[in-house]
Design an enzyme around this catalytic site. Structure first.
Site, mmCIF file in Angstrom:
data_model
loop_
_atom_site.group_PDB
_atom_site.id
_atom_site.type_symbol
_atom_site.label_atom_id
_atom_site.label_comp_id
_atom_site.label_asym_id
_atom_site.label_seq_id
_atom_site.Cartn_x
_atom_site.Cartn_y
_atom_site.Cartn_z
ATOM 1 N N HIS A 223 2.922 -6.563 1.156
ATOM 2 C CA HIS A 223 2.769 -6.162 2.563
ATOM 3 C C HIS A 223 2.590 -4.686 2.777
ATOM 4 O O HIS A 223 2.418 -4.241 3.915
ATOM 5 C CB HIS A 223 3.984 -6.594 3.376
ATOM 6 C CG HIS A 223 3.953 -8.032 3.753
ATOM 7 N ND1 HIS A 223 3.322 -8.474 4.883
ATOM 8 C CD2 HIS A 223 4.443 -9.127 3.134
ATOM 9 C CE1 HIS A 223 3.448 -9.786 4.955
ATOM 10 N NE2 HIS A 223 4.114 -10.208 3.903
ATOM 11 N N LYS B 65 4.531 -1.233 18.732
ATOM 12 C CA LYS B 65 4.707 -1.554 17.306
ATOM 13 C C LYS B 65 5.901 -0.746 16.823
ATOM 14 O O LYS B 65 6.351 0.154 17.540
ATOM 15 C CB LYS B 65 3.451 -1.185 16.517
ATOM 16 C CG LYS B 65 2.916 0.215 16.869
ATOM 17 C CD LYS B 65 1.612 0.560 16.188
ATOM 18 C CE LYS B 65 0.411 -0.155 16.722
ATOM 19 N NZ LYS B 65 -0.117 -1.172 15.844
ATOM 20 N N ARG B 66 6.428 -1.008 15.629
ATOM 21 C CA ARG B 66 7.515 -0.181 15.108
ATOM 22 C C ARG B 66 7.117 1.284 15.147
ATOM 23 O O ARG B 66 5.939 1.622 15.054
ATOM 24 C CB ARG B 66 7.809 -0.552 13.646
ATOM 25 C CG ARG B 66 8.719 -1.733 13.446
ATOM 26 C CD ARG B 66 8.907 -2.027 11.964
ATOM 27 N NE ARG B 66 7.643 -2.146 11.271
ATOM 28 C CZ ARG B 66 7.258 -1.386 10.236
ATOM 29 N NH1 ARG B 66 8.052 -0.458 9.750
ATOM 30 N NH2 ARG B 66 6.090 -1.574 9.674
ATOM 31 N N LYS C 172 1.785 5.116 11.758
ATOM 32 C CA LYS C 172 1.177 4.430 12.901
ATOM 33 C C LYS C 172 0.695 5.426 13.961
ATOM 34 O O LYS C 172 -0.036 5.075 14.875
ATOM 35 C CB LYS C 172 2.150 3.408 13.491
ATOM 36 C CG LYS C 172 2.395 2.206 12.558
ATOM 37 C CD LYS C 172 3.436 1.264 13.130
ATOM 38 C CE LYS C 172 3.754 0.070 12.237
ATOM 39 N NZ LYS C 172 2.785 -1.038 12.335
ATOM 40 N N THR D 106 -0.743 -7.160 13.076
ATOM 41 C CA THR D 106 -0.948 -8.437 13.752
ATOM 42 C C THR D 106 -0.935 -8.225 15.265
ATOM 43 O O THR D 106 -1.490 -9.028 16.002
ATOM 44 C CB THR D 106 0.137 -9.464 13.374
ATOM 45 O OG1 THR D 106 1.419 -8.837 13.510
ATOM 46 C CG2 THR D 106 -0.056 -9.966 11.961
ATOM 47 N N LYS E 173 -3.115 -10.052 18.575
ATOM 48 C CA LYS E 173 -2.589 -10.592 19.838
ATOM 49 C C LYS E 173 -3.356 -9.998 21.022
ATOM 50 O O LYS E 173 -3.712 -10.702 21.971
ATOM 51 C CB LYS E 173 -1.103 -10.264 19.980
ATOM 52 C CG LYS E 173 -0.226 -10.795 18.875
ATOM 53 C CD LYS E 173 1.161 -10.123 18.915
ATOM 54 C CE LYS E 173 1.911 -10.344 17.617
ATOM 55 N NZ LYS E 173 3.075 -9.435 17.474
HETATM 56 C C1 LIG Z 1 3.385 -8.537 16.573
HETATM 57 C C2 LIG Z 1 4.611 -7.736 16.635
HETATM 58 C C3 LIG Z 1 4.768 -6.639 15.795
HETATM 59 C C4 LIG Z 1 3.703 -6.181 14.832
HETATM 60 O O1 LIG Z 1 2.895 -5.232 15.480
HETATM 61 P P1 LIG Z 1 1.864 -4.318 14.661
HETATM 62 O O2 LIG Z 1 1.109 -3.635 15.734
HETATM 63 O O3 LIG Z 1 1.017 -5.236 13.866
HETATM 64 O O4 LIG Z 1 2.663 -3.401 13.833
HETATM 65 C C5 LIG Z 1 5.933 -5.889 15.896
HETATM 66 N N1 LIG Z 1 6.905 -6.217 16.773
HETATM 67 C C6 LIG Z 1 6.779 -7.264 17.610
HETATM 68 C C7 LIG Z 1 7.875 -7.545 18.578
HETATM 69 C C8 LIG Z 1 5.637 -8.063 17.569
HETATM 70 O O5 LIG Z 1 5.536 -9.109 18.391
#
Ligand SMILES: *Cc1c(COP(=O)(O)O)cnc(C)c1O
Length: 743
Positions: free
Chosen positions: A296, A481-482, A487, A589, A593
């Site tokens: 990952h 995102k985190r 990022k 991911t 979305k």
């Molecule tokens: C989908 C999701 C992530 C992943 O987000 P990335 O932009 O791909 O890092 C992180 N936290 C939550 C709550 C999510 O639903």
């Protein structure tokens, strides 16, 4: 599930609108009672080992999957209870971010497709912390997710296991959480019991591991759940197939979600050799046919290594087995013609450390990356030697997300518009969404109305929870995102400041009102990430209070970003900000979305962004910045952030807000430390924030300009939805099932 049974059972219950917790538990357990006559574990199945599961709220999704969400809602309405009242129930946030959410999406897809996939993990008492802001700084509060009960799990005392460490013995009690779909699969989470010491093992997700004690606790966690899970799988195998372990891999695959569960490899050998008198050689062969490993991350600091001395102290038998695997690998590779240097590079034990990724790569039948670019990078840069000798082991499985939660559940309005346009078949087979392409022009106006509604819902929610007022017609740019330096939330912060300064100077004529929305938690001990949160909160405070510009520009950092918040944000966003340094984001991911819900991507050519643009068209998205190749060659010498800083006045000015007193970090020195990360000391601007900043600002302004033509912009957004089928985790799971699990 039998819908009529559910309705009649639920109608028998006393539902009291003033007791939300009680009502929540009643409805959930009625649904469980009616649904749980599912199939038993079959002879042939796949298992998913993950230290995280970011399930989010089970209630609405489960009722939807069971086909009774509507029925429950009406029965409640008859009794004067709004089904949205259960939004105060906490998310099951037994995960951090993308990796844990992926595990949850995979379980959902496998159940929906009728594929037997069984998840194993830890039932943490406290999930990821709840985040609050105090004076703009992140504050961590315990996440007591079971406060409302846990009606979607069943405790199975009779299937408890004893797990032994050198210095303690603990009981692993399984809690089974059904995953509903065409078939019912089970997520089995183990809770550690017997003593206060034992309970610590399943108390917190990611205990602080900056001390020796913390590291040991983490090692115990990894062993605890994988050992229990391996025993469960072996017992099931022996019951169904006897003790001919040659066939173990024929009927079972264990998919390792990153390296945290890799101790399972040694444990499975231990069980076979110690409890079933299998030879080491035969056990190793059986294991090699059973495990599959998903990588990952390529961040070197995230490639897990364990001190062999520590493993010896806590898990002496496991340490011995790892040494034996290391020896066997060296002999096998020497015979296969690896050079001495190659043997060392791929070794399971290097120096006095067990190298978990190397162990996984050696002992697995399959190794995969999670997006096209990421797989290329692991083949070329992370495991080049193993790829040279065993290219057949490697493959790509681009991640996906479940459209059931991330479109149907979170965006009923867009889903009905899709139904009205192309019929309902896409709900059963998401590849059908492609048909939307033909009608994009016809429904653009309706789509604009849907986006408007979702934005209004989100902004109302933000007004109520954060106390910030956002005009309904603002363009919504979202980066959720985190929080991590790679990022590049900091780059977005600088870009906002540049835009703000331009607005102040009157340089942006006809700027469309915009809001930048952030949501992110930082690891509690990650100083720079926390500093970025504070910095953005300072910017928000300043910009939102400026009456000259605040009709045009707003900045919001929402508290406690989690799955339920994400459901609201992805449905509402116009622009998805995916701006990681190219080469660093394995897949992402969140980007998928947003795409499904009709947001354009403003991003770098990184992770799955590349494939998103391949499918939806570069013209329907906004790509900028250095490519992975450029970053690689810049990294190997010659990048001077200082030069950029010296030569670009506007950039210079926004970077200087870190040190010129514009913003106050309350004497922590955090902002000066961020500044130093860019311009002083070593590894200057390691993530190329200054390098990509200007093209980022330009791209944001291009989007702002394009947005003026609402219909054309809506068509771009809809093209993303129409082309999002590839990013369904149904597609990903079918690939795993066909190519790796053979189920
Ligand atoms: C989908 C999701 C992530 C992943 O987000 P990335 O932009 O791909 O890092 C992180 N936290 C939550 C709550 C999510 O639903």
């Amino acid at each position: 599930m039998n819908r009529r049974l559910f309705i009649s059972e639920l109608k028998k219950e006393q539902l009291d609108g003033s007791d939300i917790v009680g009502t929540y538990n009643i409805i959930s357990s009625v649904a469980m009672r009616c649904a749980l006559k599912g199939p038993v574990k079959p002879r042939h199945c796949a298992h998913y080992f993950s230290i995280e599961y970011l399930m989010g709220r089970g209630f609405y999704n489960n009722l939807m999957e069971l086909g009774v969400l509507h029925e429950a809602s009406s029965i409640l309405a008859e009794k004067g209870i709004d089904i949205n009242a259960f939004e105060e129930v906490e998310d099951a946030a037994l995960g951090n971010g993308g990796l844990g959410r992926l595990a949850a999406c995979f379980l959902d897809s496998a159940a929906a497709l009728g594929l037997p996939l069984y998840g194993y993990g830890i039932r943490y008492k406290y999930g990821l912390f709840k985040q609050d802001f105090e004076n703009g700084f992140q504050k961590e509060l315990p996440d007591d997710w079971q406060r409302f009960g846990d009606p979607w799990s069943i405790r199975k005392d009779d299937e408890s296991m004893t797990i032994s460490f050198a210095d303690m013995v603990v009981t692993a009690v399984p809690y089974d959480m059904p995953v509903f779909g065409k078939r019912i699969n089970i997520l089995r989470l183990y809770q550690a019991e017997d003593s206060a010491e034992a309970e610590k093992i399943s108390e917190y997700l990611y205990p602080a591991d900056d001390t020796e004690e913390g590291k040991i606790l983490r090692l115990r966690q990894e062993y605890f759940f994988t050992a229990a899970a391996c025993r469960d799988i072996v017992q099931n195998f022996v019951r169904l197939h006897g003790t001919n372990f040659k066939n173990l891999g024929k009927y079972n695959t264990i998919q390792l979600n990153d390296t945290h569960p890799v101790l399972a490899i040694a444990e499975l050998i231990r069980i076979m050799t110690a409890e079933y008198a299998v030879s080491f050689k035969a056990a190793l062969d059986a294991v090699k046919g059973t495990f599959a490993y998903t990588n990952h991350t390529i961040l070197p600091e995230a490639l897990e290594c364990w001190d062999m001395g520590m493993i010896e102290r806590i898990l002496p038998e496991i340490a011995q087995i790892i040494s034996k695997i290391d020896g066997a690998a060296r002999i096998e590779r020497e015979k296969a013609g690896y050079s001495a240097a190659e043997i060392e590079e791929t070794a399971v034990i290097r120096g006095d450390k067990a190298h978990m990724a190397n162990l996984a790569v050696y002992a697995s039948k399959s190794v995969n990356g999670v997006a096209k670019l990421h797989t290329e990078i692991i083949e070329r840069d992370v495991f080049p030697t193993e790829y040279k000798y065993h290219p057949e082991k490697f493959s790509n499985k681009t991640n996906g997300v479940t459209q059931r939660r991330w479109l149907m559940l979170c965006n009923g309005e867009l889903s009905s518009l899709i139904d009205k346009t192309i019929g309902r078949e896409w709900r059963n087979d998401f590849t059908g969404i492609f048909a939307l392409k033909e009608s994009i022009g016809d429904i653009a106006e309706k789509f604009i109305a849907v986006k408007g509604r979702k934005k209004k819902q989100l902004f109302d929610y933000i007004r109520a929870t954060e106390g910030i007022d956002i005009p309904d017609d603002m363009i919504l740019y979202a980066q959720v995102k985190r929080l991590h330096e790679y990022k590049r939330q900091l780059m977005t912060a600088f870009a906002i400041l540049e835009i703000y300064n331009k607005l102040k100077r009157g340089e942006l004529k006809d700027f469309q009102p915009s809001v930048f929305l952030f949501g992110a938690k930082s690891a509690p001990s990650y100083r720079r990430a926390k500093a970025i949160i504070k910095f953005i909160n300072c910017i928000a405070e300043k910009v939102n209070a400026d009456e000259q510009t605040n009709g045009l520009l707003k900045v919001v950092f929402v508290r406690n970003y989690n799955v339920s918040y994400a459901e609201k944000i992805v449905a509402a966003a116009d622009v998805s900000l995916q701006v990681s340094t190219a080469g660093f984001e394995a897949s992402g991911t969140g980007n998928m979305k947003f795409m499904m819900n009709g947001a354009v991507t403003c991003g770098t050519l990184d992770g799955a962004n590349i494939e998103i643009v391949d499918y939806a068209g570069e013209g329907n998205n906004y790509i900028f910045g250095a490519t992975a190749e450029e970053i690689k060659s810049l990294s190997s010498g010659g990048y001077s952030p200082r030069k950029i800083y010296d030569e670009d006045e506007e950039l210079h000015a926004v970077v200087d807000t870190l040190i010129d007193g514009t913003f106050d970090d309350c004497g922590t020195g955090d902002f000066a430390d961020l500044y130093a990360g860019l311009l002083k000391g070593e590894r200057l601007d390691y993530y190329f924030v200054l390098y990509d900043l200007n093209s980022y600002v330009e791209t944001l302004l291009t989007i702002n300009e394009d947005y003026k033509n609402r219909v054309e912009f809506a068509k771009k957004q809809l093209s993303n939805t129409a082309n999002s089928a590839y990013f369904s985790s149904d597609r990903t799971i079918k690939e795993y099932a066909r190519e790796i699990w053979k189920i």
